[in-house]
Design a protein around this motif. Sequence first.
Motif, PDB file in Angstrom:
ATOM      1  N   SER A  60      23.478 -48.874 -41.022  1.00 49.39           N
ATOM      2  CA  SER A  60      22.117 -49.222 -41.376  1.00 49.39           C
ATOM      3  C   SER A  60      21.754 -50.582 -40.776  1.00 49.39           C
ATOM      4  CB  SER A  60      21.971 -49.254 -42.896  1.00 49.39           C
ATOM      5  OG  SER A  60      22.445 -50.470 -43.435  1.00 49.39           O
ATOM      6  N   GLU A  61      20.471 -50.868 -40.768  1.00 46.14           N
ATOM      7  CA  GLU A  61      20.006 -52.154 -40.224  1.00 46.14           C
ATOM      8  C   GLU A  61      20.596 -53.317 -41.008  1.00 46.14           C
ATOM      9  OE1 GLU A  61      15.738 -52.557 -39.826  1.00 46.14           O
ATOM     10  OE2 GLU A  61      15.598 -50.480 -39.144  1.00 46.14           O
ATOM     11  N   ILE A  62      20.532 -53.224 -42.326  1.00 43.91           N
ATOM     12  CA  ILE A  62      21.020 -54.330 -43.163  1.00 43.91           C
ATOM     13  C   ILE A  62      22.513 -54.540 -42.959  1.00 43.91           C
ATOM     14  CG2 ILE A  62      21.415 -55.078 -45.548  1.00 43.91           C
ATOM     15  CD1 ILE A  62      18.552 -55.491 -44.809  1.00 43.91           C
ATOM     16  N   GLU A  63      23.276 -53.459 -42.887  1.00 46.25           N
ATOM     17  CA  GLU A  63      24.726 -53.596 -42.665  1.00 46.25           C
ATOM     18  C   GLU A  63      25.021 -54.268 -41.334  1.00 46.25           C
ATOM     19  OE1 GLU A  63      26.955 -49.977 -43.068  1.00 46.25           O
ATOM     20  OE2 GLU A  63      26.074 -49.559 -45.025  1.00 46.25           O
ATOM     21  N   SER A  64      24.326 -53.850 -40.281  1.00 45.23           N
ATOM     22  CA  SER A  64      24.598 -54.444 -38.968  1.00 45.23           C
ATOM     23  C   SER A  64      24.167 -55.910 -38.933  1.00 45.23           C
ATOM     24  CB  SER A  64      23.935 -53.644 -37.848  1.00 45.23           C
ATOM     25  OG  SER A  64      22.541 -53.831 -37.836  1.00 45.23           O
ATOM     26  N   MET A  65      23.035 -56.233 -39.549  1.00 39.43           N
ATOM     27  CA  MET A  65      22.592 -57.627 -39.571  1.00 39.43           C
ATOM     28  C   MET A  65      23.520 -58.478 -40.441  1.00 39.43           C
ATOM     29  SD  MET A  65      18.410 -57.541 -39.484  1.00 39.43           S
ATOM     30  CE  MET A  65      18.139 -56.207 -40.649  1.00 39.43           C
ATOM     31  N   SER A  66      24.028 -57.901 -41.538  1.00 45.63           N
ATOM     32  CA  SER A  66      24.975 -58.626 -42.396  1.00 45.63           C
ATOM     33  C   SER A  66      26.259 -58.925 -41.640  1.00 45.63           C
ATOM     34  CB  SER A  66      25.303 -57.818 -43.648  1.00 45.63           C
ATOM     35  OG  SER A  66      24.179 -57.638 -44.449  1.00 45.63           O
ATOM     36  N   LYS A  67      26.756 -57.935 -40.930  1.00 46.09           N
ATOM     37  CA  LYS A  67      27.971 -58.110 -40.132  1.00 46.09           C
ATOM     38  C   LYS A  67      27.736 -59.170 -39.054  1.00 46.09           C
ATOM     39  CE  LYS A  67      31.898 -56.757 -38.049  1.00 46.09           C
ATOM     40  NZ  LYS A  67      33.069 -57.519 -38.354  1.00 46.09           N
ATOM     41  N   LEU A  68      26.586 -59.093 -38.394  1.00 42.25           N
ATOM     42  CA  LEU A  68      26.263 -60.073 -37.360  1.00 42.25           C
ATOM     43  C   LEU A  68      26.183 -61.481 -37.954  1.00 42.25           C
ATOM     44  CD1 LEU A  68      25.441 -60.955 -34.528  1.00 42.25           C
ATOM     45  CD2 LEU A  68      23.100 -60.203 -35.062  1.00 42.25           C
ATOM     46  N   LEU A  69      25.531 -61.618 -39.085  1.00 41.52           N
ATOM     47  CA  LEU A  69      25.430 -62.923 -39.736  1.00 41.52           C
ATOM     48  C   LEU A  69      26.816 -63.475 -40.047  1.00 41.52           C
ATOM     49  CD1 LEU A  69      23.600 -65.110 -40.992  1.00 41.52           C
ATOM     50  CD2 LEU A  69      23.749 -63.821 -43.128  1.00 41.52           C
ATOM     51  N   HIS A  70      27.665 -62.631 -40.580  1.00 38.59           N
ATOM     52  CA  HIS A  70      29.032 -63.049 -40.914  1.00 38.59           C
ATOM     53  C   HIS A  70      29.783 -63.525 -39.665  1.00 38.59           C
ATOM     54  CE1 HIS A  70      32.831 -63.126 -43.063  1.00 38.59           C
ATOM     55  NE2 HIS A  70      33.350 -62.399 -42.099  1.00 38.59           N
ATOM     56  N   GLU A  71      29.708 -62.751 -38.600  1.00 40.35           N
ATOM     57  CA  GLU A  71      30.408 -63.123 -37.363  1.00 40.35           C
ATOM     58  C   GLU A  71      29.853 -64.416 -36.772  1.00 40.35           C
ATOM     59  OE1 GLU A  71      33.122 -61.761 -36.648  1.00 40.35           O
ATOM     60  OE2 GLU A  71      32.991 -59.898 -37.765  1.00 40.35           O
ATOM     61  N   LEU A  72      28.535 -64.601 -36.842  1.00 40.14           N
ATOM     62  CA  LEU A  72      27.937 -65.829 -36.313  1.00 40.14           C
ATOM     63  C   LEU A  72      28.323 -67.045 -37.153  1.00 40.14           C
ATOM     64  CD1 LEU A  72      24.358 -64.593 -35.294  1.00 40.14           C
ATOM     65  CD2 LEU A  72      26.308 -65.086 -33.779  1.00 40.14           C
TER      66      LEU A  72
ATOM     67  N   GLY B  71      15.058 -59.722 -44.944  1.00 41.77           N
ATOM     68  CA  GLY B  71      14.031 -59.712 -45.985  1.00 41.77           C
ATOM     69  C   GLY B  71      12.869 -58.798 -45.631  1.00 41.77           C
ATOM     70  N   ARG B  72      12.449 -58.823 -44.362  1.00 43.11           N
ATOM     71  CA  ARG B  72      11.376 -57.922 -43.921  1.00 43.11           C
ATOM     72  C   ARG B  72      11.805 -56.459 -44.060  1.00 43.11           C
ATOM     73  NH1 ARG B  72      10.186 -62.103 -40.315  1.00 43.11           N
ATOM     74  NH2 ARG B  72      11.599 -61.434 -38.691  1.00 43.11           N
ATOM     75  N   THR B  73      13.030 -56.164 -43.687  1.00 43.34           N
ATOM     76  CA  THR B  73      13.544 -54.794 -43.810  1.00 43.34           C
ATOM     77  C   THR B  73      13.574 -54.386 -45.278  1.00 43.34           C
ATOM     78  OG1 THR B  73      14.868 -55.070 -41.820  1.00 43.34           O
ATOM     79  CG2 THR B  73      15.522 -53.298 -43.310  1.00 43.34           C
ATOM     80  N   LEU B  74      14.004 -55.291 -46.117  1.00 46.88           N
ATOM     81  CA  LEU B  74      14.074 -55.036 -47.553  1.00 46.88           C
ATOM     82  C   LEU B  74      12.693 -54.686 -48.117  1.00 46.88           C
ATOM     83  CD1 LEU B  74      15.313 -55.419 -50.478  1.00 46.88           C
ATOM     84  CD2 LEU B  74      14.730 -57.813 -50.213  1.00 46.88           C
ATOM     85  N   ARG B  75      11.684 -55.455 -47.746  1.00 49.58           N
ATOM     86  CA  ARG B  75      10.347 -55.224 -48.294  1.00 49.58           C
ATOM     87  C   ARG B  75       9.769 -53.881 -47.867  1.00 49.58           C
ATOM     88  NH1 ARG B  75      10.419 -60.626 -47.200  1.00 49.58           N
ATOM     89  NH2 ARG B  75       9.377 -60.458 -45.194  1.00 49.58           N
ATOM     90  N   LYS B  76      10.233 -53.328 -46.758  1.00 49.43           N
ATOM     91  CA  LYS B  76       9.711 -52.045 -46.273  1.00 49.43           C
ATOM     92  C   LYS B  76      10.362 -50.840 -46.949  1.00 49.43           C
ATOM     93  CE  LYS B  76       8.433 -53.807 -41.762  1.00 49.43           C
ATOM     94  NZ  LYS B  76       8.730 -53.840 -40.341  1.00 49.43           N
ATOM     95  N   SER B  77      11.467 -51.054 -47.665  1.00 49.72           N
ATOM     96  CA  SER B  77      12.170 -49.943 -48.302  1.00 49.72           C
ATOM     97  C   SER B  77      11.304 -49.318 -49.393  1.00 49.72           C
ATOM     98  CB  SER B  77      13.490 -50.436 -48.907  1.00 49.72           C
ATOM     99  OG  SER B  77      14.125 -49.391 -49.590  1.00 49.72           O
ATOM    100  N   LYS B  78      11.310 -47.995 -49.475  1.00 46.54           N
ATOM    101  CA  LYS B  78      10.512 -47.286 -50.471  1.00 46.54           C
ATOM    102  C   LYS B  78      11.337 -46.910 -51.705  1.00 46.54           C
ATOM    103  CE  LYS B  78       6.967 -45.958 -47.421  1.00 46.54           C
ATOM    104  NZ  LYS B  78       6.593 -47.272 -47.047  1.00 46.54           N
ATOM    105  N   ASN B  79      12.657 -46.787 -51.552  1.00 47.36           N
ATOM    106  CA  ASN B  79      13.536 -46.417 -52.664  1.00 47.36           C
ATOM    107  C   ASN B  79      13.816 -47.659 -53.507  1.00 47.36           C
ATOM    108  OD1 ASN B  79      15.947 -46.024 -54.210  1.00 47.36           O
ATOM    109  ND2 ASN B  79      16.432 -44.246 -52.933  1.00 47.36           N
ATOM    110  N   ILE B  80      13.355 -47.667 -54.754  1.00 44.89           N
ATOM    111  CA  ILE B  80      13.452 -48.855 -55.598  1.00 44.89           C
ATOM    112  C   ILE B  80      14.899 -49.248 -55.893  1.00 44.89           C
ATOM    113  CG2 ILE B  80      13.270 -47.676 -57.828  1.00 44.89           C
ATOM    114  CD1 ILE B  80      11.560 -50.970 -56.915  1.00 44.89           C
TER     115      ILE B  80
END
Length: 187
Positions: free
Chosen positions: A1-13, A95-104
């Motif tokens: 998912s987008e969040i997982e890949s961005m989280s992994k990237l953040l961690h590596e950076l 955060g932008r990705t989070l706000r677009k999610s429809k599943n509460i």
Amino acid sequence: SEIESMSKLLHELQIERGFTLTYVATGRDADKKDMLDQMKMSDEAIAETQKIFSAHKKTSPILPFLDSAQFYRQSLQNYSDRLNKYKVQLLFEMGRTLRKSKNIDIKNRLESHVFLLHSKEYFAQIRSILSTATSTGQFWRREYGDFAVLKGAAERNFARFRDTATPEIADFVAKKLIGRAVLETSK
């Protein structure tokens, strides 16, 4: 998912920034090897994030950095500051990705995850300031003010994480925080 890949990237950076700062401070070959090895890990996370963004036809202010990481690494003296800037952009993108999610339910879990990532980023910046202050015996320029601001932001985000996380996740993170390093510094 987008969040997982961005989280992994953040961690590596975050890890890459630490190794870069260490190498710039010491100039030792072993530290350079650690930094270069970590850059490879970061590059893999960058490629994965680019792949996911491309598949979702997503645009983002973070994309120019992802395309130019090798170029930015040519000036190691400024690279850690630039990394901080892009890590913050990455957090905003989450955060932008989070706000677009429809599943509460997913939205709530992502929200606590993003709060935790923000806390982790603030703690990493605090660690950087403290490592300089401890090695020199003093805070330089506005570092004490930066430390205070970052400490408040980290505590606020971590409290928001605890308020939004499921009890199981909050307990897991609390146990991870009480690791060897925390116990040793508490003595």
